[in-house]
Each structure stands twice: as structure tokens, then as C-alpha cells.
Design an enzyme around this catalytic site. Structure first.
Site, PDB file in Angstrom:
ATOM      1  N   GLY A 140       0.865  -1.180   0.000  1.00  0.00           N
ATOM      2  CA  GLY A 140       0.000   0.000   0.000  1.00  0.00           C
ATOM      3  C   GLY A 140       0.902   1.229   0.000  1.00  0.00           C
ATOM      4  N   GLY A 158      -0.401   4.301  -0.188  1.00  0.00           N
ATOM      5  CA  GLY A 158      -1.301   5.426   0.085  1.00  0.00           C
ATOM      6  C   GLY A 158      -0.809   6.239   1.267  1.00  0.00           C
ATOM      7  N   VAL A 171      -1.164   5.894   4.604  1.00  0.00           N
ATOM      8  CA  VAL A 171      -0.492   5.166   5.696  1.00  0.00           C
ATOM      9  C   VAL A 171       0.803   4.539   5.166  1.00  0.00           C
ATOM     10  CG1 VAL A 171      -0.651   3.333   7.416  1.00  0.00           C
ATOM     11  CG2 VAL A 171      -2.690   4.640   6.823  1.00  0.00           C
ATOM     12  N   ARG A 218     -15.305   1.383  11.048  1.00  0.00           N
ATOM     13  CA  ARG A 218     -14.243   0.559  10.457  1.00  0.00           C
ATOM     14  C   ARG A 218     -14.843  -0.734   9.884  1.00  0.00           C
ATOM     15  NH1 ARG A 218     -11.886   2.732  15.208  1.00  0.00           N
ATOM     16  NH2 ARG A 218     -10.098   4.069  14.781  1.00  0.00           N
ATOM     17  N   ASN A 235     -12.009  -4.672   2.035  1.00  0.00           N
ATOM     18  CA  ASN A 235     -10.642  -4.834   2.528  1.00  0.00           C
ATOM     19  C   ASN A 235     -10.270  -6.300   2.752  1.00  0.00           C
ATOM     20  OD1 ASN A 235     -10.215  -2.152   2.275  1.00  0.00           O
ATOM     21  ND2 ASN A 235     -10.141  -1.673   4.457  1.00  0.00           N
ATOM     22  N   ARG A 270      -2.924   7.980  21.426  1.00  0.00           N
ATOM     23  CA  ARG A 270      -3.969   9.018  21.458  1.00  0.00           C
ATOM     24  C   ARG A 270      -4.364   9.329  22.908  1.00  0.00           C
ATOM     25  NH1 ARG A 270      -7.096   6.518  16.252  1.00  0.00           N
ATOM     26  NH2 ARG A 270      -6.029   7.815  14.723  1.00  0.00           N
ATOM     27  N   HIS A 282      -9.998  -2.702  18.026  1.00  0.00           N
ATOM     28  CA  HIS A 282      -9.718  -1.347  17.549  1.00  0.00           C
ATOM     29  C   HIS A 282     -11.036  -0.760  17.061  1.00  0.00           C
ATOM     30  CE1 HIS A 282      -7.488   1.973  16.045  1.00  0.00           C
ATOM     31  NE2 HIS A 282      -7.588   1.667  14.777  1.00  0.00           N
TER      32      HIS A 282
HETATM   33  N1  APR Z   1      -2.496  -4.535  -3.409  1.00  0.00           N
HETATM   34  C1  APR Z   1      -1.684  -3.497  -3.110  1.00  0.00           C
HETATM   35  N2  APR Z   1      -2.140  -2.266  -2.826  1.00  0.00           N
HETATM   36  C2  APR Z   1      -3.459  -2.066  -2.889  1.00  0.00           C
HETATM   37  C3  APR Z   1      -4.371  -3.096  -3.195  1.00  0.00           C
HETATM   38  C4  APR Z   1      -3.828  -4.386  -3.467  1.00  0.00           C
HETATM   39  N3  APR Z   1      -4.609  -5.428  -3.766  1.00  0.00           N
HETATM   40  N4  APR Z   1      -5.614  -2.584  -3.159  1.00  0.00           N
HETATM   41  C5  APR Z   1      -5.510  -1.288  -2.837  1.00  0.00           C
HETATM   42  N5  APR Z   1      -4.207  -0.976  -2.668  1.00  0.00           N
HETATM   43  C6  APR Z   1      -3.616   0.328  -2.352  1.00  0.00           C
HETATM   44  C7  APR Z   1      -4.305   1.494  -3.066  1.00  0.00           C
HETATM   45  O1  APR Z   1      -3.922   1.564  -4.416  1.00  0.00           O
HETATM   46  C8  APR Z   1      -3.836   2.684  -2.237  1.00  0.00           C
HETATM   47  O2  APR Z   1      -2.656   3.254  -2.772  1.00  0.00           O
HETATM   48  O3  APR Z   1      -3.771   0.656  -0.977  1.00  0.00           O
HETATM   49  C9  APR Z   1      -3.536   2.055  -0.863  1.00  0.00           C
HETATM   50  C10 APR Z   1      -4.425   2.605   0.240  1.00  0.00           C
HETATM   51  O4  APR Z   1      -4.094   3.922   0.413  1.00  0.00           O
HETATM   52  P1  APR Z   1      -5.151   5.039   0.880  1.00  0.00           P
HETATM   53  O5  APR Z   1      -6.372   4.964   0.037  1.00  0.00           O
HETATM   54  O6  APR Z   1      -4.416   6.333   0.982  1.00  0.00           O
HETATM   55  O7  APR Z   1      -5.596   4.557   2.341  1.00  0.00           O
HETATM   56  P2  APR Z   1      -4.784   4.778   3.712  1.00  0.00           P
HETATM   57  O8  APR Z   1      -5.225   6.033   4.336  1.00  0.00           O
HETATM   58  O9  APR Z   1      -3.353   4.547   3.468  1.00  0.00           O
HETATM   59  O10 APR Z   1      -5.393   3.593   4.606  1.00  0.00           O
HETATM   60  C11 APR Z   1      -5.112   2.242   4.292  1.00  0.00           C
HETATM   61  O11 APR Z   1      -5.084   1.557   6.596  1.00  0.00           O
HETATM   62  O12 APR Z   1      -5.593   2.642   8.569  1.00  0.00           O
HETATM   63  C12 APR Z   1      -6.046   1.777   7.588  1.00  0.00           C
HETATM   64  O13 APR Z   1      -8.444   2.145   7.563  1.00  0.00           O
HETATM   65  C13 APR Z   1      -7.253   2.342   6.846  1.00  0.00           C
HETATM   66  O14 APR Z   1      -7.863   0.305   5.726  1.00  0.00           O
HETATM   67  C14 APR Z   1      -7.222   1.557   5.568  1.00  0.00           C
HETATM   68  C15 APR Z   1      -5.725   1.322   5.344  1.00  0.00           C
END
Ligand code: APR
Length: 311
Positions: free
Chosen positions: A9, A11, A13, A89, A96, A152, A176
Site C-alpha cells: 500500500g 497510500g 499510511v 471501520r 478490505n 492518542r 480497535h
Molecule cells: N495490493 C496493493 N495495494 C493495494 C491493493 C492491493 N490489492 N488494493 C488497494 N491498494 C492500495 C491502493 O492503491 C492505495 O494506494 O492501498 C492504498 C491505500 O491507500 P489510501 O487509500 O491512501 O488509504 P490509507 O489512508 O493509506 O489507509 C489504508 O489503513 O488505517 C487503515 O483504515 C485504513 O484500511 C485503511 C488502510
């Protein structure tokens, strides 16, 4: 130092996570994997180029597959969709779960000895999905929640008392979500019980804010959820593992009779070292705390059952 840590991921996080780990130099290489073309590669290169200024030699690379991630010692799973305002969540469950299953299958094939730290929500259930899919022992699959919830809680206490956050020791257990269990009996300010500083009403107010801490941030951001504190929490867990520190940190761990609870993931104090969760520490709980922990376990078990119905 570990050789390779993968963050799945790229994104909010995942990217923040990768940068924190690179800066901490806990592994020679950080690999960021995401399905979005170019995004993990671009972010990784940008991070890598910050090394000369920030003073780290960690190699950071991005990829759309798992070849580069092969043989990772730790895999942090952040892939998935985050919450929007008004969502719990648990609303992320089916989407997810599909993503975490796909990621876990790839990790099983390419990094069979890895320790998996799950961050995707709903956290406790996603940890279960990762354990079931990889077939890894429970000591190597666990989730990040308690360190964040505790951070927190500690922040709010320090802010209220106008003292350093470093002097607040606390433990937040349970799932959580709304059923998390902050342990007032183990909350101290430099060893002095919190109850000597604040009355029950004020403590209840801080606990309530802690329970809703994630939602408070989602309400501000509108698109997406928290990532600075979550990635800091994971970084502390990774450091404990990579340096075999044997730290006692609250993690979402698979329960096998501890606290009289089985067959679910739940936030409990764990000893973290190179073996992953090397021990679940059982602390004495008041009757109310035990009841709250059991209620929290029931909620997570219910969500696991809901997921089984959906799939
Ligand atoms: N394989 C790899 N990456 C993936 C896949 C997959 N199959 N599906 C989605 N992603 C990637 C997306 O492309 C995106 O870049 O996961 C990333 C998620 O990033 P964000 O949308 O920015 O989400 P984020 O805020 O990082 O949260 C991710 O962490 O805290 C938890 O609840 C939150 O479930 C969420 C997760």
C-alpha cells in the site's frame, strides 16, 4: 539490521510508513508495493532521494508486484480503502478482506518467513484474514491498534495535565473500535496513578475522546483517515522486532485462552522481538475491565462471523 521490510500500500499510511522506516534505518531496504502503476515507484524514488539530506542510506524501491519484495523479514499490510465520515471501520469489511486476502497470498508465496503487521481496517478481522490466508503461526501475524490507541490516550492526558507525553504510561486493550478498553488502573504519570490527578468524570471524557480518536480525524479530513500517528505506531513495533528489544506493547494478537478468551484477535499486551509476538502478557483486570474485554472480543468474533457469511 534487517535486510528487507516491505510495506504493501503506497497510500497515506503506507507511504508515511515507508518514509518513517527508511529514516529510522531499521532495514537495508524498504520495498513499497501497490497496484497503482508508477505510484510506488515514484514515491519510493522521491523518498530515496531525501536520504542525503536526512542522513539515511536505506534503499527505498517501489513495485507493482512481489518479486522485489521476496524474502522480506517484515511485511506491513496497509492496502485497502480508508473510512469516510459516518463510516465505521466495520463498513470496510468485504472490500478490505478481498484486498488483504490477495496480498496475504502473495506474501505467503514470496516471503514465507515474514512477520506480518496488519494495519488495514477493520484491523482485528483483517489480522484474522491474513493469518488464515498465509497459514503463518499466530506469533508472526498480528495487528497494529493498541499502540495507536494508547498514543492518542497519552496525548490527551498529557495535554490536559500540561506534562510531557513521555511521562504518561498507559495501556489500551480490546478491539480497535468503539469497544476498546483503556485501563485506568494501569495509567500513570511517571508512576503516579492518573486517579491522583483527575476525577472519574474527566478521565471518562478522555477515554471517550480516545475511543472516537480515529473518527475525530476522519471528520476533519473528509476523504480518508489518520496516517501520521498510525505509521508512528507501526514504526515502534517494527523497531522492537528488528532490534529484538522485547518491548511490551499492546498489539492485536490471536487469543488462545489468555484472559479466558479464544478464537479471536484482540488488543492485549505483547512481548515483541525477532520472533514476533513472543508472549501475550496477562495483567490483572478489574471485573469491569474483564467484562469490557470480553464484550470487545464478542464484537470482533461477530464481525469475523459476518465476514464468513459474506464470503
Ligand atoms: N495490493 C496493493 N495495494 C493495494 C491493493 C492491493 N490489492 N488494493 C488497494 N491498494 C492500495 C491502493 O492503491 C492505495 O494506494 O492501498 C492504498 C491505500 O491507500 P489510501 O487509500 O491512501 O488509504 P490509507 O489512508 O493509506 O489507509 C489504508 O489503513 O488505517 C487503515 O483504515 C485504513 O484500511 C485503511 C488502510
Amino acid at each position: 539490521m534487517f535486510n528487507k521490510i516491505t510495506v504493501v500500500g503506497a497510500g497515506h499510511v503506507g507511504a508515511t510508513q515507508a518514509l518513517r522506516l527508511a529514516e529510522m534505518q531499521v532495514a537495508k531496504e524498504i520495498v513499497i508495493v501497490d497496484i497503482l502503476e508508477g505510484i510506488p515507484q515514484g514515491k519510493a524514488l522521491d523518498m530515496y532521494e531525501s536520504g542525503p539530506v536526512m542522513g539515511f542510506d536505506t534503499r527505498v524501491i517501489g513495485a507493482n508486484g512481489y518479486d522485489e519484495a521476496a524474502g522480506s523479514e517484515i511485511v506491513v499490510i496497509t492496502a485497502g480503502i480508508p473510512r469516510k465520515p459516518g463510516m465505521s471501520r466495520d463498513d470496510l469489511l468485504a472490500t478490505n478482506a478481498g484486498i488483504v486476502r490477495e496480498v496475504s497470498n502473495a506474501v505467503k508465496k514470496t516471503s514465507p518467513d515474514a512477520i506480518c503487521i496488519v494495519v488495514s481496517n477493520p484491523l482485528d478481522v483483517m489480522s484474522y484474514v491474513a493469518k488464515e490466508t498465509t497459514g503463518f503461526p499466530a506469533s508472526r501475524v498480528f495487528g497494529m491498534a493498541g499502540v495507536l490507541d494508547t498514543a492518542r490516550y497519552r496525548t490527551f492526558i498529557a495535554e490536559r495535565l500540561k506534562v510531557s507525553v513521555e511521562d504518561i504510561q498507559a495501556l489500551v486493550l480490546g478491539g480497535h473500535g468503539d469497544t476498546m478498553v483503556p485501563l485506568v488502573s494501569y495509567t500513570t504519570v511517571s508512576g503516579i496513578p492518573l486517579t491522583q490527578f483527575l476525577g472519574q468524570d474527566e478521565i471518562d471524557g478522555l477515554i471517550d475522546r480516545t475511543r472516537k480518536g480515529g473518527a475525530e480525524i476522519v471528520a476533519y479530513l473528509k476523504e480518508g483517515s489518520a496516517y501520521y500517528a498510525p505509521s508512528a505506531a507501526v514504526a515502534q513495533m517494527v523497531e522492537a522486532i528488528a532490534k529484538d528489544k522485547k518491548r511490551i506493547l499492546p498489539c492485536a494478537a490471536w487469543m488462545e485462552g489468555q484472559y479466558g478468551i479464544s478464537d479471536t484477535y484482540l488488543g492485549v499486551p505483547c512481548k515483541l522481538g525477532t520472533g514476533g509476538v513472543e508472549e501475550i502478557i496477562e495483567v490483572q483486570l478489574t471485573k469491569d475491565e474483564q467484562a469490557a474485554l470480553e464484550k470487545s472480543a464478542e464484537h470482533v468474533r461477530g464481525t469475523i462471523a459476518k465476514l464468513k457469511e459474506l464470503t
